[in-house]
Design a protein around this motif. Structure first.
Motif, PDB file in Angstrom:
ATOM      1  N   SER A 183     -24.336 -28.260  29.025  1.00  0.00           N
ATOM      2  CA  SER A 183     -24.125 -29.523  28.326  1.00  0.00           C
ATOM      3  C   SER A 183     -23.037 -30.341  28.998  1.00  0.00           C
ATOM      4  O   SER A 183     -23.164 -31.552  29.171  1.00  0.00           O
ATOM      5  CB  SER A 183     -23.742 -29.240  26.866  1.00  0.00           C
ATOM      6  N   ASP A 184     -21.922 -29.647  29.407  1.00  0.00           N
ATOM      7  CA  ASP A 184     -20.838 -30.349  30.097  1.00  0.00           C
ATOM      8  C   ASP A 184     -21.332 -30.942  31.410  1.00  0.00           C
ATOM      9  O   ASP A 184     -20.991 -32.072  31.767  1.00  0.00           O
ATOM     10  CB  ASP A 184     -19.678 -29.391  30.366  1.00  0.00           C
ATOM     11  N   SER A 185     -22.141 -30.183  32.156  1.00  0.00           N
ATOM     12  CA  SER A 185     -22.651 -30.672  33.433  1.00  0.00           C
ATOM     13  C   SER A 185     -23.550 -31.878  33.239  1.00  0.00           C
ATOM     14  O   SER A 185     -23.497 -32.853  33.998  1.00  0.00           O
ATOM     15  CB  SER A 185     -23.421 -29.557  34.153  1.00  0.00           C
ATOM     16  N   LEU A 186     -24.401 -31.842  32.206  1.00  0.00           N
ATOM     17  CA  LEU A 186     -25.293 -32.966  31.922  1.00  0.00           C
ATOM     18  C   LEU A 186     -24.490 -34.205  31.560  1.00  0.00           C
ATOM     19  O   LEU A 186     -24.762 -35.309  32.043  1.00  0.00           O
ATOM     20  CB  LEU A 186     -26.244 -32.593  30.778  1.00  0.00           C
ATOM     21  N   SER A 187     -23.459 -34.014  30.718  1.00  0.00           N
ATOM     22  CA  SER A 187     -22.631 -35.155  30.320  1.00  0.00           C
ATOM     23  C   SER A 187     -21.906 -35.735  31.524  1.00  0.00           C
ATOM     24  O   SER A 187     -21.796 -36.952  31.677  1.00  0.00           O
ATOM     25  CB  SER A 187     -21.620 -34.705  29.260  1.00  0.00           C
ATOM     26  N   ALA A 188     -21.398 -34.843  32.386  1.00  0.00           N
ATOM     27  CA  ALA A 188     -20.666 -35.311  33.560  1.00  0.00           C
ATOM     28  C   ALA A 188     -21.561 -36.088  34.506  1.00  0.00           C
ATOM     29  O   ALA A 188     -21.141 -37.061  35.134  1.00  0.00           O
ATOM     30  CB  ALA A 188     -20.030 -34.122  34.293  1.00  0.00           C
ATOM     31  N   ALA A 189     -22.826 -35.662  34.607  1.00  0.00           N
ATOM     32  CA  ALA A 189     -23.731 -36.298  35.559  1.00  0.00           C
ATOM     33  C   ALA A 189     -24.242 -37.643  35.055  1.00  0.00           C
ATOM     34  O   ALA A 189     -24.404 -38.576  35.840  1.00  0.00           O
ATOM     35  CB  ALA A 189     -24.904 -35.358  35.851  1.00  0.00           C
ATOM     36  N   PHE A 190     -24.502 -37.757  33.759  1.00  0.00           N
ATOM     37  CA  PHE A 190     -25.196 -38.936  33.260  1.00  0.00           C
ATOM     38  C   PHE A 190     -24.347 -39.820  32.337  1.00  0.00           C
ATOM     39  O   PHE A 190     -24.729 -40.956  32.070  1.00  0.00           O
ATOM     40  CB  PHE A 190     -26.456 -38.513  32.502  1.00  0.00           C
ATOM     41  N   PHE A 191     -23.246 -39.340  31.849  1.00  0.00           N
ATOM     42  CA  PHE A 191     -22.481 -40.129  30.897  1.00  0.00           C
ATOM     43  C   PHE A 191     -21.059 -40.356  31.425  1.00  0.00           C
ATOM     44  O   PHE A 191     -20.889 -41.022  32.429  1.00  0.00           O
ATOM     45  CB  PHE A 191     -22.485 -39.440  29.530  1.00  0.00           C
ATOM     46  N   GLU A 192     -20.055 -39.824  30.761  1.00  0.00           N
ATOM     47  CA  GLU A 192     -18.668 -40.031  31.161  1.00  0.00           C
ATOM     48  C   GLU A 192     -18.062 -38.695  31.555  1.00  0.00           C
ATOM     49  O   GLU A 192     -17.787 -37.865  30.691  1.00  0.00           O
ATOM     50  CB  GLU A 192     -17.885 -40.682  30.017  1.00  0.00           C
ATOM     51  N   PRO A 193     -17.851 -38.454  32.857  1.00  0.00           N
ATOM     52  CA  PRO A 193     -17.357 -37.149  33.295  1.00  0.00           C
ATOM     53  C   PRO A 193     -15.960 -36.854  32.769  1.00  0.00           C
ATOM     54  O   PRO A 193     -15.168 -37.770  32.513  1.00  0.00           O
ATOM     55  CB  PRO A 193     -17.379 -37.251  34.816  1.00  0.00           C
ATOM     56  N   VAL A 194     -15.678 -35.568  32.637  1.00  0.00           N
ATOM     57  CA  VAL A 194     -14.400 -35.100  32.096  1.00  0.00           C
ATOM     58  C   VAL A 194     -13.786 -34.106  33.071  1.00  0.00           C
ATOM     59  O   VAL A 194     -14.471 -33.211  33.573  1.00  0.00           O
ATOM     60  CB  VAL A 194     -14.590 -34.425  30.720  1.00  0.00           C
ATOM     61  N   ILE A 195     -12.507 -34.269  33.364  1.00  0.00           N
ATOM     62  CA  ILE A 195     -11.731 -33.275  34.103  1.00  0.00           C
ATOM     63  C   ILE A 195     -10.750 -32.642  33.124  1.00  0.00           C
ATOM     64  O   ILE A 195     -10.006 -33.348  32.440  1.00  0.00           O
ATOM     65  CB  ILE A 195     -10.934 -33.898  35.260  1.00  0.00           C
TER      66      ILE A 195
END
Length: 478
Positions: free
Chosen positions: A27-39
């Motif tokens: 889920s984190d990878s999908l969000s990072a790729a298509f929405f707003e990435p998080v570090i």
């Protein structure tokens, strides 16, 4: 049959935890790729290394970037704005950025309270795209979640691969030559061979051991496991924090003190250490480890050697696969970058900074070899999260000395010559300076206080190489 069933339940629980982590990672990878990435940036270090000041100054300088020329994205104009947002994890305390900044930059500046538990803060960037598609795409958002936690908790990971007997033998061996351990060692020897648990004796042993940990930490040592003994929180007084190392017993009685200490040690690992790494540590992408190398150097070769062991333990903590349970938690996720930063560089003239970094480099390379570490990119540098001194050259007894001047405790200003580090860092890392006090006397007089600041619009607090630290940790994602 009961044992088999218990193992099965444990296996099912571990599998369920693992599947949950895999789904969360996907889920984190999908969000990072298509929405707003998080570090997720983890910030830790030993006591008095300056974690609270580092986070406060880093955030202030990312919000007001006039002093961040070493951050490429800022130099190239890619960061259009940065702003604080509500943190995503509503169960964690929020890092009290505003109060800490007021303490450092107010009319009566002072050091803020140190880290005593885990906390979090979210800083978001609006970034202008570059390249061929930059003109067609709008600004993108990148979130930086900063996770602050005590370094003593990180070192507890080493306990997970140790038995109580192994841990006790190692700790007692290191304690033997230290005068701070005398009272505890005498009590531990008197407690061997007890056939029945004496709770009052167990509590006294835990108290004496905690006193020892407190005293050696004040001397600059970092081998202070279990970490929660120094920062117990709501676990204070509980059996899970009421144990201590004891000499080995070949046939320890089942109901005796040694067996009960062993049981509590295992409970500490299962109920305190593992949940922290499962819930928080496993989600960290980048990590900065703050190191008070100056205090260790001043304390002597034994403290420097202990610092090297602590750095080795940190590297082992960030190596997935070393422990089977940790591999299940991480599922191949690795921390991408780890920065070891020697703090309080402003206590030295800038001409000494390369030598301080060389000492840290030497300790880090040795720790990497001993930890058999691979995976994350590591780096080291000397920094000052908040610069408290100015430099000046003074004549003393016919010799020109490179000094630093700042405000000491009590408000008095003084110019001090801290001495010179050797050109060969191995003279420190290998203990060849046994007993040398290169800091020119009592280091306590080097306890500089924050200076009164007059910040112009767009400026964060003054620092040394905080922009370069940010570039190492975040530059590729900005």
């Amino acid at each position: 049959m009961a044992v088999t069933a218990g193992i099965s339940r444990f296996g099912i629980t571990s599998l369920a935890d693992g599947v949950s982590r895999q789904v969360e990672a996907a889920s984190d990878s999908l969000s990072a790729a298509f929405f707003e990435p998080v570090i997720r940036l983890g910030v830790t270090g030993m006591a008095r290394a300056g974690k609270t000041v580092f986070i406060t100054s880093l955030v202030a300088n990312l919000l007001n970037r006039a002093r961040m020329a070493g951050l490429t994205a800022e130099a190239e104009g890619r960061i259009t704005t940065a702003f604080l947002q509500p943190q995503p994890d509503v169960t964690l305390p929020r890092f009290d950025y505003e109060a800490h900044l007021a303490a450092l930059t107010g009319p009566a500046p002072h050091w803020p309270e140190s880290t005593r538990t885990i906390s979090e803060l979210r800083l978001s960037f609006r970034i202008r795209p570059t390249g061929l598609l930059g003109g067609m795409a709008g600004p993108r958002i990148l979130h930086l979640d900063i996770v602050d936690y005590p370094g003593e908790w990180l070192l507890d990971l080493g306990l997970m691969s140790q038995s109580y007997a192994t841990w006790s033998a190692q700790v007692l061996s290191r304690m033997e030559p230290r005068p701070e351990a005398a009272a505890f060692l005498a009590a531990a020897r008197d407690a061997t061979g007890l056939a029945e648990l004496d709770e009052s004796r167990a509590q006294e042993l835990a108290r004496l051991y905690t006193t020892y940990l407190t005293e050696v930490r004040a001397r600059g040592f970092s081998d202070v496991t279990p970490g929660r003994f120094l920062l117990p929180g709501d676990l204070a007084g509980s059996p899970v924090l009421t144990f201590a190392p004891l000499p080995p017993e070949e046939r320890a009685p089942r109901r005796g003190l040694w067996r009960e200490m062993e049981r509590r040690f295992e409970a500490y690992k299962a109920r305190v250490v593992k949940p922290f790494f499962t819930e928080h540590f496993a989600r960290i992408d980048r990590q900065v480890v703050l190191v008070d190398a100056l205090s260790a150097i001043h304390a002597g070769p034994a403290a420097v050697e202990d610092l090297g062991r602590g750095m080795e333990a940190v590297l082992q903590a960030f190596r997935p696969g070393r422990n089977a349970w940790l591999s299940q938690v991480l599922f191949g996720k690795r921390v991408e970058k780890i920065l070891f930063a020697a703090t309080k560089a402003d206590h030295l003239h800038h001409s000494q900074h390369p030598r301080l970094t060389a000492v840290l480099d030497e300790l880090l390379s040795s720790a990497i070899r001993r930890a058999d570490f691979a995976g994350a990119k590591t780096g080291s540098m000397s920094i000052a999260s908040l610069r408290t001194t100015v430099e000046e050259t003074l004549r003393h007894e016919g010799r020109m000395l490179d000094c630093v001047r700042g405000r000491l405790a009590g408000g008095r200003e003084a110019s001090l010559f801290p001495g010179e580090l050797p050109q060969d860092p191995s003279r420190i890392t290998r203990g060849h300076q046994a007993g040398d006090s290169w800091l020119d006397g009592d280091y306590q007089i080097m306890n500089f206080q924050p200076a009164t600041l007059n910040l112009r619009p767009g400026e964060g607090p003054p620092h040394i190489r905080l922009d370069r630290a940010a570039e190492f940790l975040l530059g590729d994602r900005l």
